[in-house]
Design an enzyme around this catalytic site. Sequence first.
Site, PDB file in Angstrom:
ATOM      1  N   ASP A 250       0.833  -1.204   0.000  1.00 42.27           N
ATOM      2  CA  ASP A 250       0.000   0.000   0.000  1.00 42.27           C
ATOM      3  C   ASP A 250       0.870   1.259   0.000  1.00 42.27           C
ATOM      4  O   ASP A 250       1.602   1.513   0.962  1.00 42.27           O
ATOM      5  CB  ASP A 250      -0.885  -0.028   1.257  1.00 42.27           C
ATOM      6  CG  ASP A 250      -2.096   0.880   1.153  1.00 42.27           C
ATOM      7  OD1 ASP A 250      -2.219   1.601   0.153  1.00 42.27           O
ATOM      8  OD2 ASP A 250      -2.916   0.852   2.077  1.00 42.27           O
ATOM      9  N   ASP A 251       0.824   2.016  -1.091  1.00 39.01           N
ATOM     10  CA  ASP A 251       1.584   3.270  -1.224  1.00 39.01           C
ATOM     11  C   ASP A 251       3.086   3.034  -1.324  1.00 39.01           C
ATOM     12  O   ASP A 251       3.885   3.881  -0.915  1.00 39.01           O
ATOM     13  CB  ASP A 251       1.301   4.232  -0.068  1.00 39.01           C
ATOM     14  CG  ASP A 251      -0.090   4.834  -0.115  1.00 39.01           C
ATOM     15  OD1 ASP A 251      -0.857   4.508  -1.035  1.00 39.01           O
ATOM     16  OD2 ASP A 251      -0.419   5.637   0.783  1.00 39.01           O
TER      17      ASP A 251
ATOM     18  N   CYS B 183      -5.614   3.926  -4.119  1.00 37.88           N
ATOM     19  CA  CYS B 183      -5.835   2.597  -3.537  1.00 37.88           C
ATOM     20  C   CYS B 183      -7.026   1.835  -4.108  1.00 37.88           C
ATOM     21  O   CYS B 183      -6.880   0.841  -4.817  1.00 37.88           O
ATOM     22  CB  CYS B 183      -6.046   2.726  -2.035  1.00 37.88           C
ATOM     23  SG  CYS B 183      -4.939   3.850  -1.182  1.00 37.88           S
TER      24      CYS B 183
ATOM     25  N   ARG C  25      -7.650  -1.589  -6.660  1.00 38.71           N
ATOM     26  CA  ARG C  25      -8.167  -2.853  -6.139  1.00 38.71           C
ATOM     27  C   ARG C  25      -9.420  -3.295  -6.900  1.00 38.71           C
ATOM     28  O   ARG C  25      -9.628  -4.487  -7.136  1.00 38.71           O
ATOM     29  CB  ARG C  25      -8.430  -2.707  -4.635  1.00 38.71           C
ATOM     30  CG  ARG C  25      -7.154  -2.498  -3.865  1.00 38.71           C
ATOM     31  CD  ARG C  25      -7.362  -1.881  -2.476  1.00 38.71           C
ATOM     32  NE  ARG C  25      -6.130  -1.258  -2.040  1.00 38.71           N
ATOM     33  CZ  ARG C  25      -5.148  -1.892  -1.379  1.00 38.71           C
ATOM     34  NH1 ARG C  25      -5.311  -3.158  -1.053  1.00 38.71           N
ATOM     35  NH2 ARG C  25      -4.039  -1.262  -1.050  1.00 38.71           N
TER      36      ARG C  25
ATOM     37  N   LYS D 102      -6.065  -5.319   3.677  1.00 41.41           N
ATOM     38  CA  LYS D 102      -6.881  -4.145   3.359  1.00 41.41           C
ATOM     39  C   LYS D 102      -7.879  -4.450   2.242  1.00 41.41           C
ATOM     40  O   LYS D 102      -7.514  -4.944   1.182  1.00 41.41           O
ATOM     41  CB  LYS D 102      -5.966  -2.986   2.955  1.00 41.41           C
ATOM     42  CG  LYS D 102      -6.695  -1.735   2.489  1.00 41.41           C
ATOM     43  CD  LYS D 102      -5.707  -0.613   2.259  1.00 41.41           C
ATOM     44  CE  LYS D 102      -6.306   0.517   1.454  1.00 41.41           C
ATOM     45  NZ  LYS D 102      -5.374   1.650   1.289  1.00 41.41           N
TER      46      LYS D 102
ATOM     47  N   HIS E 266     -11.084  -2.042   1.356  1.00 43.70           N
ATOM     48  CA  HIS E 266     -11.321  -0.715   0.766  1.00 43.70           C
ATOM     49  C   HIS E 266     -12.256  -0.758  -0.443  1.00 43.70           C
ATOM     50  O   HIS E 266     -12.203   0.100  -1.321  1.00 43.70           O
ATOM     51  CB  HIS E 266      -9.979  -0.068   0.366  1.00 43.70           C
ATOM     52  CG  HIS E 266     -10.022   1.438   0.368  1.00 43.70           C
ATOM     53  ND1 HIS E 266      -9.003   2.211  -0.151  1.00 43.70           N
ATOM     54  CD2 HIS E 266     -10.955   2.302   0.838  1.00 43.70           C
ATOM     55  CE1 HIS E 266      -9.301   3.482  -0.021  1.00 43.70           C
ATOM     56  NE2 HIS E 266     -10.486   3.570   0.582  1.00 43.70           N
TER      57      HIS E 266
ATOM     58  N   HIS F 135       1.417   2.404   4.056  1.00 42.81           N
ATOM     59  CA  HIS F 135       0.499   3.552   4.081  1.00 42.81           C
ATOM     60  C   HIS F 135       0.599   4.276   5.430  1.00 42.81           C
ATOM     61  O   HIS F 135       0.828   3.655   6.462  1.00 42.81           O
ATOM     62  CB  HIS F 135      -0.921   3.017   3.866  1.00 42.81           C
ATOM     63  CG  HIS F 135      -1.958   4.051   3.534  1.00 42.81           C
ATOM     64  ND1 HIS F 135      -2.362   5.020   4.415  1.00 42.81           N
ATOM     65  CD2 HIS F 135      -2.691   4.237   2.403  1.00 42.81           C
ATOM     66  CE1 HIS F 135      -3.308   5.759   3.851  1.00 42.81           C
ATOM     67  NE2 HIS F 135      -3.516   5.304   2.623  1.00 42.81           N
TER      68      HIS F 135
ATOM     69  N   ASP G 129      -0.213  -0.667  -5.006  1.00 48.51           N
ATOM     70  CA  ASP G 129      -1.509  -0.241  -5.536  1.00 48.51           C
ATOM     71  C   ASP G 129      -1.462   1.107  -6.238  1.00 48.51           C
ATOM     72  O   ASP G 129      -2.383   1.470  -6.959  1.00 48.51           O
ATOM     73  CB  ASP G 129      -2.567  -0.222  -4.424  1.00 48.51           C
ATOM     74  CG  ASP G 129      -2.205   0.697  -3.266  1.00 48.51           C
ATOM     75  OD1 ASP G 129      -1.053   1.181  -3.195  1.00 48.51           O
ATOM     76  OD2 ASP G 129      -3.078   0.929  -2.402  1.00 48.51           O
ATOM     77  N   ASN G 130      -0.404   1.866  -6.027  1.00 47.79           N
ATOM     78  CA  ASN G 130      -0.235   3.178  -6.662  1.00 47.79           C
ATOM     79  C   ASN G 130       1.162   3.667  -6.345  1.00 47.79           C
ATOM     80  O   ASN G 130       1.931   3.000  -5.650  1.00 47.79           O
ATOM     81  CB  ASN G 130      -1.283   4.192  -6.169  1.00 47.79           C
ATOM     82  CG  ASN G 130      -1.507   4.184  -4.680  1.00 47.79           C
ATOM     83  OD1 ASN G 130      -2.575   3.787  -4.202  1.00 47.79           O
ATOM     84  ND2 ASN G 130      -0.512   4.588  -3.907  1.00 47.79           N
TER      85      ASN G 130
ATOM     86  N   LYS H 117       1.379   9.483  -5.891  1.00 46.32           N
ATOM     87  CA  LYS H 117       0.013   8.993  -5.723  1.00 46.32           C
ATOM     88  C   LYS H 117      -1.008  10.116  -5.929  1.00 46.32           C
ATOM     89  O   LYS H 117      -0.819  11.239  -5.491  1.00 46.32           O
ATOM     90  CB  LYS H 117      -0.152   8.409  -4.320  1.00 46.32           C
ATOM     91  CG  LYS H 117      -1.570   7.973  -3.977  1.00 46.32           C
ATOM     92  CD  LYS H 117      -1.641   7.475  -2.546  1.00 46.32           C
ATOM     93  CE  LYS H 117      -3.063   7.093  -2.133  1.00 46.32           C
ATOM     94  NZ  LYS H 117      -3.129   6.592  -0.747  1.00 46.32           N
TER      95      LYS H 117
END
Length: 546
Positions: free
Chosen positions: A12-13, A51, A55, A113, A115, A208, A320-321, A378
């Site tokens: 994540d991130d 994010c 997904r 996660k 989301h 994140h 994810d990004n 991001k």
Amino acid sequence: MLRPNFLVIVADDLGFSDVGAFGSEIKTPNIDRLAYDGGLRFTDFHAAAACSPTRSMLLSGTDNHIAGIGAMNENLQEFQKGKPGYEGYLNDRVAPLSEVLQDYGYKTYMSGKWHLGLSRDRWPVKRGFDRSYSLLPGAANHYGYEPQIEEGDNQPNILKSTPVFYVEDDKAIAPKDLGKDFYSTDRTTSKMILRSLFFAYLAFSAPHWPLQAPEADVDDYRGVYDNGPEHLRDQRLGKLKELGLVPEHAVPHPTVAPPTGRMMSQPWDTLTENEKKTSSRTMEVFAGMVQRMDYQIGRVIQQLEKTGDLDNTLILFMSDNGAEGMLMEALPLIAGDIFAHVEKYYDNSLDNIGRGNSYVWYGPQWANSSTAPSRLYKGFSSEGGIRVPFILRYPALTAQKSQESNTEHSFATVMDIYPTLLQLAGASHPGKTYKGHEVAPVRGKSWVPYLTSAKAQIHDENSAVGWELFGRLAVRKGIWKATYIPAPYGPDKWELFDLKADPGELNDISEDNKEKLAELLSDWQEYVAEVGVVGQAPEYGTLVLD
């Protein structure tokens, strides 16, 4: 041919150069092993700019505007509410990968996660996962810590939208029941099930914000970042070139920071000595988070080795990004001041940064070190926001190319994962309807023909791919990319880049290539119509040529 297991690991991130196999100084031997032991590193793999859109694309094989996350639920605008594709959760216009693989005999497991929906009918257990242990919102304190808010105090919206909200299967877990030893990365791994013929989705919420990590991991990076983010950027970029992951001629895009005057947005040489210590400490904690995640991934690999399943498990690792460089620093511009609240309820003293009762992020200067040579980070449709590290390991498919070179430069997108896994599973998309709902076709392309040398490219030179999020737009075809970044982060007009010659998106060549820009903007209009982008004129769906 045996049907493989599938293990999809999402960080994540995480920025493009934040793991060792992609040039980082952060120790990630287990992730690196996936790349070097029969795997492939993809250098031109693209996700969405944030994010939940990514997904939704991963689990649907189609665009986020079709799958229900046309905008992030936390940022849904009035003109988007009620529109198809903007439901704020993984909608019923898609056939989720987990559900389809269930239909074909796979056991499906998820940990981490989610989301993709907060209401009970949208939890993972209702979207095709046999077992799940999930953080439902987009972020939360990694130690499960929640301060007691004084009566009359208003919690900032960003914190209201990121509570400690975990569920296991169909049961919610109160924060107090997470236990004193809870740390998100460790628990996410411990709850991952790898049993039978499986599809396993391991979605870490690290690294994140809030940046928090066990002290032992952070200690490994004490002093490593004392020379500042520009030094780190140059060091990483040199390593990326040495590894052949970016071209020798790549020139990094300069940092673009939110115009807020906040300390973490300021250039390193303008900071006081104490501010530098605070800034470098946030990066040390970030590194500790990545190292801890790698250790936990090592546990999963060991389990697959123990059961004899490693080589028959397709493992992919991705972010994810791009790295997170803006949100918290820009909040005074878009959503009020979070800083007074953090100062009152958290302890961000130097020695406490990274603990459960601290709340920090690292800002655009460090993020730019992670995304270099790319532009921005991001939240943006420039390369820094959407080009992410990607590793694929499945010896039956990757071994041959890995022996030739474990670096793959073909353009690919997160939407491609769905059809690739279905083909390897001997499964197929259900078509126009699924479980009583009309569903959209898959937009991604299977990699199997390319990786078995039956095709020369994954996406041919005439295939156009679009992106839109937060009013930041892009469309790509081959080496060409048109980008629209509104002020104050961009020029408020369409730009044109040759990514082969200019991976940093530094030189807008639209004036000398008006026909090519017009071609791409025609592709953009088709994309808007096909996926249902909802926007405000004149930026959306119109030819902004000046």
